[in-house]
Design a protein around this motif. Sequence first.
Motif, PDB file in Angstrom:
ATOM      1  N   ILE A  27       0.841  -1.198   0.000  1.00 31.24           N
ATOM      2  CA  ILE A  27       0.000   0.000   0.000  1.00 31.24           C
ATOM      3  C   ILE A  27       0.875   1.246   0.000  1.00 31.24           C
ATOM      4  CG2 ILE A  27      -1.638   1.352   1.375  1.00 31.24           C
ATOM      5  CD1 ILE A  27      -2.863  -1.373   2.258  1.00 31.24           C
ATOM      6  N   ALA A  28       1.863   1.304   0.895  1.00 29.54           N
ATOM      7  CA  ALA A  28       2.735   2.484   1.012  1.00 29.54           C
ATOM      8  C   ALA A  28       3.505   2.730  -0.282  1.00 29.54           C
ATOM      9  CB  ALA A  28       3.690   2.306   2.185  1.00 29.54           C
ATOM     10  N   GLU A  29       4.061   1.680  -0.849  1.00 30.36           N
ATOM     11  CA  GLU A  29       4.830   1.830  -2.090  1.00 30.36           C
ATOM     12  C   GLU A  29       3.936   2.312  -3.231  1.00 30.36           C
ATOM     13  OE1 GLU A  29       7.835   2.097  -4.728  1.00 30.36           O
ATOM     14  OE2 GLU A  29       8.060   1.747  -2.570  1.00 30.36           O
ATOM     15  N   GLY A  30       2.757   1.738  -3.343  1.00 31.23           N
ATOM     16  CA  GLY A  30       1.835   2.150  -4.400  1.00 31.23           C
ATOM     17  C   GLY A  30       1.411   3.598  -4.270  1.00 31.23           C
ATOM     18  N   GLU A  31       1.190   4.035  -3.039  1.00 33.75           N
ATOM     19  CA  GLU A  31       0.722   5.410  -2.824  1.00 33.75           C
ATOM     20  C   GLU A  31       1.784   6.449  -3.148  1.00 33.75           C
ATOM     21  OE1 GLU A  31      -0.997   5.626   1.086  1.00 33.75           O
ATOM     22  OE2 GLU A  31      -2.847   4.656   0.406  1.00 33.75           O
TER      23      GLU A  31
END
Length: 159
Positions: A27-31
């Motif tokens: 989630i963090a990487e995608g955001e």
Amino acid sequence: MQNLFSGWFHLNRWFPSGRMKLIRDVIAEGERGHAGELCFAVEARYSPFALMAGIHTRARAEQVFSALRIWDTAENSGVLLYLQLAERRVEIIADRGIANKVPQAGWDALCADFAETMRHGEPDRAVMDCLNRINALLIQHFPATADNPKELPDEPIIL
């Protein structure tokens, strides 16, 4: 019967803390690549009271979307990936900003693919694939800007 007897023991087996950290990292990487906010929530089973009231997965996902305030983003680009383990049902709720750009059929296709992967007993792959595909849609429709504030936590939610 599934809600009473099956969901609770799948939660720790399918989503141990190490796997939840990997989900958080996806989630963090995608955001970093988009201006959307993505949340993953998993619920082992419905309460007996919810079952007696006739709760449906979509209605429960909408309750969770509201309770977690995923709708409260600057560009109305929050997305909830909700998984109910006992019945192995998934829903994606997209806020109005992203829903205006991605038709419901797109979200339905993601849910169908998720459910198919779950039927083959691969819950971690189902979650990761779905999160990556949601991130790709958000990158396409809400690319990151210079000011890309962190509006919601990345931690998966266990209900």
